[in-house]
Design a protein around this motif. Structure first.
Motif, short mmCIF file in Angstrom:
data_model
loop_
_atom_site.label_atom_id
_atom_site.label_comp_id
_atom_site.label_asym_id
_atom_site.label_seq_id
_atom_site.Cartn_x
_atom_site.Cartn_y
_atom_site.Cartn_z
N ILE A 66 11.56 13.49 -0.99
CA ILE A 66 12.28 12.98 0.24
C ILE A 66 11.13 12.93 1.32
O ILE A 66 10.89 11.64 1.89
N LEU A 67 10.54 13.93 1.71
CA LEU A 67 9.70 14.12 2.83
C LEU A 67 8.39 13.10 2.66
O LEU A 67 8.16 12.27 3.69
N LEU A 68 7.71 13.08 1.71
CA LEU A 68 6.44 12.33 1.59
C LEU A 68 6.82 10.68 1.73
O LEU A 68 6.09 10.17 2.61
N PRO A 69 7.83 10.34 0.86
CA PRO A 69 8.06 8.89 1.00
C PRO A 69 8.70 8.62 2.27
O PRO A 69 8.18 7.41 2.91
N LEU A 70 9.43 9.33 2.95
CA LEU A 70 9.66 9.11 4.27
C LEU A 70 8.81 9.09 5.38
O LEU A 70 8.79 7.97 6.20
N GLY A 71 7.73 10.00 5.31
CA GLY A 71 6.35 9.94 6.13
C GLY A 71 5.87 8.75 6.10
O GLY A 71 5.27 8.20 6.92
N ILE A 72 5.65 8.22 4.76
CA ILE A 72 4.82 7.14 4.32
C ILE A 72 5.50 5.94 4.85
O ILE A 72 4.82 4.98 5.61
N TYR A 73 6.89 5.79 4.85
CA TYR A 73 7.71 4.79 5.24
C TYR A 73 7.57 4.71 6.79
O TYR A 73 7.30 3.53 7.20
N CYS A 74 7.62 5.82 7.51
CA CYS A 74 7.53 5.79 9.03
C CYS A 74 6.18 5.15 9.45
O CYS A 74 6.11 4.51 10.43
N ALA A 75 5.19 5.89 8.84
CA ALA A 75 3.97 5.46 9.14
C ALA A 75 3.61 4.01 8.84
O ALA A 75 2.88 2.97 9.88
N ILE A 76 4.00 3.41 7.88
CA ILE A 76 3.64 1.94 7.48
C ILE A 76 4.38 1.03 8.44
O ILE A 76 3.87 0.10 8.81
N LYS A 77 5.84 1.53 8.91
CA LYS A 77 6.61 0.73 9.79
C LYS A 77 5.89 0.39 11.10
O LYS A 77 6.18 -0.37 11.84
N LEU A 78 4.91 1.44 11.39
CA LEU A 78 4.35 1.49 12.77
C LEU A 78 2.96 0.89 12.86
O LEU A 78 2.32 0.39 13.76
N ILE A 79 2.64 0.37 11.32
CA ILE A 79 1.28 -0.28 11.40
C ILE A 79 1.42 -1.77 11.21
O ILE A 79 2.24 -2.18 10.48
N PRO A 80 0.70 -2.57 11.77
CA PRO A 80 0.80 -4.04 11.60
C PRO A 80 0.71 -4.57 10.25
O PRO A 80 -0.05 -4.03 9.49
N ASN A 81 1.62 -5.43 9.80
CA ASN A 81 1.63 -6.01 8.66
C ASN A 81 0.20 -6.38 7.90
O ASN A 81 -0.08 -6.25 6.76
N GLU A 82 -0.45 -7.16 8.77
CA GLU A 82 -1.80 -7.68 8.47
C GLU A 82 -2.69 -6.33 7.79
O GLU A 82 -3.55 -6.67 6.90
N VAL A 83 -2.75 -5.44 8.60
CA VAL A 83 -3.58 -4.04 8.51
C VAL A 83 -3.10 -3.42 7.28
O VAL A 83 -3.88 -3.22 6.47
N ILE A 84 -1.73 -3.37 6.92
CA ILE A 84 -1.20 -2.93 5.72
C ILE A 84 -1.71 -3.74 4.38
O ILE A 84 -2.16 -3.15 3.35
N LYS A 85 -1.50 -4.97 4.60
CA LYS A 85 -1.98 -5.82 3.37
C LYS A 85 -3.24 -5.87 3.28
O LYS A 85 -3.85 -5.53 1.96
N GLU A 86 -4.27 -5.64 4.39
CA GLU A 86 -5.65 -5.37 3.91
C GLU A 86 -6.10 -4.22 3.46
O GLU A 86 -6.83 -4.08 2.58
N CYS A 87 -5.29 -3.23 3.87
CA CYS A 87 -5.50 -1.62 3.23
C CYS A 87 -5.34 -1.45 1.75
O CYS A 87 -5.65 -1.06 0.93
N ARG A 88 -3.74 -2.28 1.55
CA ARG A 88 -3.58 -2.42 -0.08
C ARG A 88 -4.48 -2.82 -0.69
O ARG A 88 -4.81 -2.36 -2.04
N GLU A 89 -4.97 -4.03 -0.34
CA GLU A 89 -6.09 -4.70 -1.10
C GLU A 89 -7.42 -3.82 -1.30
O GLU A 89 -7.74 -3.81 -2.54
N ARG A 90 -7.89 -3.15 -0.43
CA ARG A 90 -9.06 -2.32 -0.43
C ARG A 90 -8.58 -1.18 -1.26
O ARG A 90 -9.54 -0.68 -1.81
N ALA A 91 -7.16 -0.73 -1.22
CA ALA A 91 -7.00 0.61 -1.95
C ALA A 91 -7.10 0.39 -3.34
O ALA A 91 -7.16 1.09 -4.23
N ARG A 92 -6.98 -0.88 -3.91
CA ARG A 92 -6.73 -1.24 -5.28
C ARG A 92 -8.32 -0.77 -6.07
O ARG A 92 -8.43 -0.38 -7.29
N THR A 93 -9.24 -0.74 -5.33
CA THR A 93 -10.62 -0.53 -5.97
C THR A 93 -11.37 0.68 -5.16
O THR A 93 -12.46 0.96 -5.20
#
Length: 127
Positions: A66-93
């Protein structure tokens, strides 16, 4: 077998999201509020101490579920979508810098030791 496979997939996704948060933390467009939550989430994920110890049946794993996914969800909601998209792309490699990981682990262990020391000294000094 399907249940175990689902859990493994969710754990892998959770780890991937932690990498995304790690990358988002250093991004200049990530707001300070999200960075504060990222520190708490990653610190908790890496911490050897849980709020509810894992050896307690069901409840021990519940905080991680519960706590980890909730914390991840809260952080992601505060980050601009473009930043999340860019970071997800970088996270793959992305591959972790082992030296930095060791330093982070030492810092987290030091914080826990300091917290325990302060609590114990407060209890015994204020008696």
């Amino acid at each position: 077998m399907g249940f175990l496979k689902t859990i493994k997939e969710k754990a892998k996704k959770l780890k991937q999201e932690l990498v995304v948060l790690h990358l988002a933390y250093s991004h200049p467009r990530t707001p300070w509020t999200a960075k504060a939550i990222i520190i708490l989430v990653i610190g908790y994920a890496l911490s050897p101490i849980d709020l509810i110890p894992d050896f307690i049946p069901v409840l021990g794993l519940l905080d991680d579920i519960i706590l980890l996914p909730l914390g991840i969800y809260c952080a992601i909601k505060l980050i601009p979508n473009e930043v999340i998209k860019e970071c997800r792309e970088r996270a793959r490699t992305y591959s972790w810098d082992k030296k930095k990981s060791i330093v982070a682990g030492v810092i987290i262990a030091f914080i826990w030791i300091l917290a325990v020391y302060l609590i114990v000294s407060h209890i015994f000094i204020n008696r």
